[in-house]
Design a protein around this motif. Structure first.
Motif, PDB file in Angstrom:
ATOM      1  N   GLY A  37       9.410  56.908 -36.944  1.00 41.94           N
ATOM      2  CA  GLY A  37       9.081  57.192 -38.333  1.00 41.94           C
ATOM      3  C   GLY A  37       9.095  55.976 -39.240  1.00 41.94           C
ATOM      4  N   LEU A  38       9.099  54.793 -38.648  1.00 36.15           N
ATOM      5  CA  LEU A  38       9.120  53.575 -39.459  1.00 36.15           C
ATOM      6  C   LEU A  38       7.698  53.174 -39.833  1.00 36.15           C
ATOM      7  N   PRO A  39       7.498  52.687 -41.046  1.00 40.02           N
ATOM      8  CA  PRO A  39       6.156  52.283 -41.471  1.00 40.02           C
ATOM      9  C   PRO A  39       5.793  50.901 -40.940  1.00 40.02           C
ATOM     10  N   PHE A  40       4.504  50.591 -41.014  1.00 35.21           N
ATOM     11  CA  PHE A  40       4.000  49.256 -40.690  1.00 35.21           C
ATOM     12  C   PHE A  40       4.437  48.795 -39.293  1.00 35.21           C
ATOM     13  N   ALA A  41       4.217  49.649 -38.302  1.00 33.36           N
ATOM     14  CA  ALA A  41       4.685  49.358 -36.941  1.00 33.36           C
ATOM     15  C   ALA A  41       4.187  48.015 -36.399  1.00 33.36           C
ATOM     16  N   PRO A  42       2.911  47.638 -36.585  1.00 31.45           N
ATOM     17  CA  PRO A  42       2.487  46.321 -36.068  1.00 31.45           C
ATOM     18  C   PRO A  42       3.254  45.157 -36.714  1.00 31.45           C
ATOM     19  N   ALA A  43       3.476  45.238 -38.022  1.00 31.96           N
ATOM     20  CA  ALA A  43       4.236  44.176 -38.705  1.00 31.96           C
ATOM     21  C   ALA A  43       5.693  44.194 -38.252  1.00 31.96           C
ATOM     22  N   ALA A  44       6.239  45.386 -38.041  1.00 31.99           N
ATOM     23  CA  ALA A  44       7.623  45.495 -37.568  1.00 31.99           C
ATOM     24  C   ALA A  44       7.771  44.890 -36.173  1.00 31.99           C
ATOM     25  N   LEU A  45       6.752  45.083 -35.334  1.00 34.27           N
ATOM     26  CA  LEU A  45       6.768  44.484 -33.990  1.00 34.27           C
ATOM     27  C   LEU A  45       6.847  42.962 -34.098  1.00 34.27           C
ATOM     28  N   ILE A  46       6.001  42.384 -34.932  1.00 39.97           N
ATOM     29  CA  ILE A  46       5.986  40.923 -35.080  1.00 39.97           C
ATOM     30  C   ILE A  46       7.319  40.430 -35.626  1.00 39.97           C
ATOM     31  N   ALA A  47       7.820  41.102 -36.648  1.00 41.31           N
ATOM     32  CA  ALA A  47       9.096  40.689 -37.238  1.00 41.31           C
ATOM     33  C   ALA A  47      10.231  40.791 -36.223  1.00 41.31           C
ATOM     34  N   ALA A  48      10.281  41.901 -35.492  1.00 42.82           N
ATOM     35  CA  ALA A  48      11.353  42.088 -34.509  1.00 42.82           C
ATOM     36  C   ALA A  48      11.276  41.035 -33.404  1.00 42.82           C
ATOM     37  N   ALA A  49      10.075  40.769 -32.910  1.00 37.92           N
ATOM     38  CA  ALA A  49       9.924  39.772 -31.838  1.00 37.92           C
ATOM     39  C   ALA A  49      10.338  38.388 -32.329  1.00 37.92           C
ATOM     40  N   LEU A  50       9.954  38.039 -33.546  1.00 31.67           N
ATOM     41  CA  LEU A  50      10.342  36.733 -34.092  1.00 31.67           C
ATOM     42  C   LEU A  50      11.852  36.627 -34.261  1.00 31.67           C
TER      43      LEU A  50
END
Length: 135
Positions: free
Chosen positions: A50-63
Motif C-alpha cells: 500500500g505504499l505510494p510511488f513504488a518505482p521511486a521507493a525501489l530506487i531509494a531503498a536500493a540506494l
C-alpha cells in the motif's frame, strides 16, 4: 562495588568492530542487489504493502541499502550511516512486517528491530580503529 568496563581498545576489539560492521551490512547490500536484480517483483511487493510511488521507493531503498551497506563496511561516515540504516530498518519493519498475528511476519519485524539495535550500538560507539573515519 561498582565496576565499569572500558571500551575495547586492543586489536581484538577493533577487529570485532570491523567484523560486526561487515556482518550487519551484508544483509543491506544483498537486499539492495536483490532489488536491482528483480525490480518488477520489488515494485509489486512495495505496491502490495500500500505504499505510494513504488518505482521511486525501489530506487531509494536500493540506494540506501547498497550505499549505506558499503559505507558501513568501509567505516565511512559510520555513525550517520548507522543511524540512517537503523531508521530504515524500523520503517521497513513497520511497512512490511506489521502483521503481528502472523508469526513469520512477527519474526521478520523483530529481526528488523534487532538490526536497528545493533546499528544504534555502532552509532553510539563508532566504527573502531579499522575504518575510513579514523584516517
Amino acid at each position: 562495588m561498582t565496576t565499569t568496563t572500558a571500551p575495547a581498545t586492543n586489536e581484538t576489539g577493533h577487529l570485532l568492530a570491523a567484523t560486526g560492521r561487515v556482518l550487519i551490512a551484508a544483509i543491506f547490500v544483498l537486499s539492495g542487489i536483490g532489488k536491482i536484480a528483480n525490480p518488477a517483483a520489488t515494485i509489486g511487493y512495495i505496491a502490495s504493502a500500500g505504499l505510494p510511488f513504488a518505482p521511486a521507493a525501489l530506487i531509494a531503498a536500493a540506494l540506501i541499502e547498497i550505499g549505506g551497506g558499503l559505507a558501513l563496511i568501509a567505516g565511512f561516515r559510520t555513525r550517520l550511516v548507522a543511524l540512517v540504516l537503523a531508521g530504515f530498518s524500523v520503517v521497513a519493519g513497520l511497512a512490511f512486517h506489521a502483521h503481528f498475528a502472523d508469526q513469520n511476519q512477527l519474526i521478520h519485524f523483530l529481526k528488523n528491530l534487532a538490526m536497528a539495535g545493533g546499528l544504534l550500538q555502532v552509532a553510539a560507539f563508532g566504527p573502531g580503529r579499522i575504518a575510513l573515519d579514523r584516517r
